[in-house]
Design a protein around this motif. Structure first.
Motif, PDB file in Angstrom:
ATOM      1  N   GLN A 124       0.847  -1.123   0.004  1.00 33.97           N
ATOM      2  CA  GLN A 124       0.085  -0.049   0.038  1.00 33.97           C
ATOM      3  C   GLN A 124       0.777   1.260   0.023  1.00 33.97           C
ATOM      4  O   GLN A 124       0.629   2.356  -0.511  1.00 33.97           O
ATOM      5  N   GLN A 125       1.830   1.222   0.842  1.00 29.05           N
ATOM      6  CA  GLN A 125       2.839   2.387   0.851  1.00 29.05           C
ATOM      7  C   GLN A 125       3.480   2.590  -0.457  1.00 29.05           C
ATOM      8  O   GLN A 125       3.734   3.712  -1.013  1.00 29.05           O
ATOM      9  N   HIS A 126       3.900   1.393  -1.158  1.00 24.05           N
ATOM     10  CA  HIS A 126       4.602   1.646  -2.415  1.00 24.05           C
ATOM     11  C   HIS A 126       3.666   2.339  -3.402  1.00 24.05           C
ATOM     12  O   HIS A 126       4.037   2.953  -4.322  1.00 24.05           O
ATOM     13  N   ARG A 127       2.293   1.642  -3.395  1.00 24.88           N
ATOM     14  CA  ARG A 127       1.252   2.197  -4.414  1.00 24.88           C
ATOM     15  C   ARG A 127       1.173   3.591  -4.220  1.00 24.88           C
ATOM     16  O   ARG A 127       0.844   4.486  -5.200  1.00 24.88           O
ATOM     17  N   ARG A 128       1.196   4.056  -2.839  1.00 25.18           N
ATOM     18  CA  ARG A 128       0.953   5.774  -2.540  1.00 25.18           C
ATOM     19  C   ARG A 128       2.029   6.217  -3.155  1.00 25.18           C
ATOM     20  O   ARG A 128       1.803   7.488  -3.690  1.00 25.18           O
ATOM     21  N   ILE A 129       3.357   6.114  -3.194  1.00 27.04           N
ATOM     22  CA  ILE A 129       4.432   6.783  -3.496  1.00 27.04           C
ATOM     23  C   ILE A 129       4.303   6.701  -5.316  1.00 27.04           C
ATOM     24  O   ILE A 129       4.505   7.855  -5.721  1.00 27.04           O
ATOM     25  N   VAL A 130       3.743   5.614  -5.895  1.00 30.62           N
ATOM     26  CA  VAL A 130       3.536   5.701  -7.241  1.00 30.62           C
ATOM     27  C   VAL A 130       2.432   6.802  -7.429  1.00 30.62           C
ATOM     28  O   VAL A 130       2.642   7.286  -8.700  1.00 30.62           O
ATOM     29  N   ASP A 131       1.374   6.884  -6.586  1.00 32.99           N
ATOM     30  CA  ASP A 131       0.304   7.814  -6.846  1.00 32.99           C
ATOM     31  C   ASP A 131       1.037   9.227  -6.754  1.00 32.99           C
ATOM     32  O   ASP A 131       0.569   9.993  -7.738  1.00 32.99           O
ATOM     33  N   TYR A 132       1.912   9.429  -5.990  1.00 29.93           N
ATOM     34  CA  TYR A 132       2.504  10.774  -5.638  1.00 29.93           C
ATOM     35  C   TYR A 132       3.308  10.938  -7.130  1.00 29.93           C
ATOM     36  O   TYR A 132       3.116  12.087  -7.743  1.00 29.93           O
ATOM     37  N   ILE A 133       4.045  10.225  -7.508  1.00 30.23           N
ATOM     38  CA  ILE A 133       5.026  10.182  -8.925  1.00 30.23           C
ATOM     39  C   ILE A 133       3.713  10.491 -10.008  1.00 30.23           C
ATOM     40  O   ILE A 133       4.348  11.371 -10.675  1.00 30.23           O
ATOM     41  N   ASN A 134       2.834   9.827 -10.253  1.00 29.43           N
ATOM     42  CA  ASN A 134       1.777  10.274 -11.207  1.00 29.43           C
ATOM     43  C   ASN A 134       0.994  11.687 -11.013  1.00 29.43           C
ATOM     44  O   ASN A 134       1.049  12.242 -12.028  1.00 29.43           O
ATOM     45  N   ASP A 135       1.016  12.104  -9.813  1.00 29.31           N
ATOM     46  CA  ASP A 135       0.596  13.420  -9.563  1.00 29.31           C
ATOM     47  C   ASP A 135       1.626  14.370 -10.103  1.00 29.31           C
ATOM     48  O   ASP A 135       1.016  15.499 -10.834  1.00 29.31           O
ATOM     49  N   LEU A 136       2.719  14.078  -9.760  1.00 26.62           N
ATOM     50  CA  LEU A 136       3.725  15.021  -9.959  1.00 26.62           C
ATOM     51  C   LEU A 136       3.994  14.864 -11.650  1.00 26.62           C
ATOM     52  O   LEU A 136       4.038  16.102 -12.378  1.00 26.62           O
ATOM     53  N   ASP A 137       3.692  14.062 -12.348  1.00 24.17           N
ATOM     54  CA  ASP A 137       4.150  13.795 -13.663  1.00 24.17           C
ATOM     55  C   ASP A 137       2.742  14.644 -14.421  1.00 24.17           C
ATOM     56  O   ASP A 137       3.031  15.091 -15.571  1.00 24.17           O
ATOM     57  N   ARG A 138       1.563  14.432 -13.872  1.00 24.22           N
ATOM     58  CA  ARG A 138       0.420  15.110 -14.347  1.00 24.22           C
ATOM     59  C   ARG A 138       0.802  16.866 -14.225  1.00 24.22           C
ATOM     60  O   ARG A 138       0.320  17.396 -15.169  1.00 24.22           O
ATOM     61  N   LEU A 139       1.364  17.188 -13.385  1.00 23.78           N
ATOM     62  CA  LEU A 139       1.515  18.511 -12.985  1.00 23.78           C
ATOM     63  C   LEU A 139       2.794  19.167 -13.903  1.00 23.78           C
ATOM     64  O   LEU A 139       2.878  20.413 -14.212  1.00 23.78           O
ATOM     65  N   ALA A 140       3.904  18.247 -14.044  1.00 21.55           N
ATOM     66  CA  ALA A 140       5.109  18.697 -14.727  1.00 21.55           C
ATOM     67  C   ALA A 140       4.756  19.378 -16.186  1.00 21.55           C
ATOM     68  O   ALA A 140       4.247  18.806 -16.876  1.00 21.55           O
ATOM     69  N   GLY A 141       5.298  20.423 -16.376  1.00 24.29           N
ATOM     70  CA  GLY A 141       5.323  21.394 -17.541  1.00 24.29           C
ATOM     71  C   GLY A 141       4.104  21.742 -17.754  1.00 24.29           C
ATOM     72  O   GLY A 141       4.083  22.938 -18.655  1.00 24.29           O
ATOM     73  N   GLN A 142       3.258  21.882 -16.890  1.00 22.78           N
ATOM     74  CA  GLN A 142       1.906  22.741 -17.165  1.00 22.78           C
ATOM     75  C   GLN A 142       2.388  24.424 -16.641  1.00 22.78           C
ATOM     76  O   GLN A 142       2.975  24.337 -15.586  1.00 22.78           O
ATOM     77  N   PRO A 143       1.581  25.257 -17.387  1.00 23.23           N
ATOM     78  CA  PRO A 143       1.771  26.754 -17.069  1.00 23.23           C
ATOM     79  C   PRO A 143       1.143  26.865 -15.405  1.00 23.23           C
ATOM     80  O   PRO A 143       0.239  26.387 -15.204  1.00 23.23           O
ATOM     81  N   ASP A 144       1.888  27.641 -14.801  1.00 17.90           N
ATOM     82  CA  ASP A 144       1.288  27.862 -13.518  1.00 17.90           C
ATOM     83  C   ASP A 144       1.154  26.771 -12.640  1.00 17.90           C
ATOM     84  O   ASP A 144       0.512  27.022 -11.679  1.00 17.90           O
ATOM     85  N   ALA A 145       1.970  25.406 -12.699  1.00 18.25           N
ATOM     86  CA  ALA A 145       1.757  24.473 -11.875  1.00 18.25           C
ATOM     87  C   ALA A 145       3.110  24.552 -10.733  1.00 18.25           C
ATOM     88  O   ALA A 145       2.942  23.476 -10.102  1.00 18.25           O
ATOM     89  N   GLN A 146       3.664  25.355 -10.627  1.00 18.32           N
ATOM     90  CA  GLN A 146       4.730  25.654  -9.669  1.00 18.32           C
ATOM     91  C   GLN A 146       4.335  25.217  -8.377  1.00 18.32           C
ATOM     92  O   GLN A 146       5.038  24.489  -7.695  1.00 18.32           O
TER      93      GLN A 146
END
Length: 154
Positions: free
Chosen positions: A18-40
């Motif tokens: 479950q903890q590993h899966r949560r880390i993967v969720d964070y990585i995917n959240d970061l991936d969705r935000l990366a490169g978007q304008p005003d996402a800093q």
């Protein structure tokens, strides 16, 4: 999604999975935000949460390995510290205004999946044997105490 969770990543230790899966969720959240304008600001929030959660996971995982008497704990702890040091250096660069989202994502993806598939597998059998030997009721008390000790409770 940057990483799609797969049963191949499961160790058969529910809390750790479950903890590993949560880390993967964070990585995917970061991936969705990366490169978007005003996402800093959003990137910063996910970044800090991801680092905090990962360090808490390492601490919990090491406590479980110690309780199970895993002889490779020192080596595993060293791997965690080395990774944490690398991530902290990326965090400092982020705080200096450098966009580190993509390099961080690459490091996290490569390291996490390798760590789960290779290094975490080394302790899995011993920890599962320990869990089976003490019983779910005794394990539950230990888990509750250690979740409070190692993770922020909101």
């Amino acid at each position: 999604m940057r990483i799609v969770w797969s049963p191949d990543y499961e160790l058969g230790i529910l809390l750790i999975d479950q903890q590993h899966r949560r880390i993967v969720d964070y990585i995917n959240d970061l991936d969705r935000l990366a490169g978007q304008p005003d996402a800093q600001m959003g990137v910063a929030r996910v970044l800090y949460d991801l680092v905090d959660y990962t360090e808490s996971h390492f601490s919990f995982e090491e406590a479980l390995m110690e309780r199970a008497g895993y002889e490779g704990l020192d080596d595993h702890h060293h791997l965690h510290r080395k990774f944490t040091f690398h991530i902290e250096s990326l965090m400092r660069r982020h705080e200096e205004g450098v966009d580190v989202a993509e390099p961080l994502l690459q490091v996290l993806e490569k390291w996490l999946l390798h760590h789960i598939l290779e290094e975490d597998r080394d302790y899995t059998e011993q920890v599962r044997d320990f869990i089976d030997s003490i019983g779910r009721e005794r394990l539950g008390g230990w888990v509750n105490d250690n979740l409070r000790r190692h993770f922020r409770v909101s």
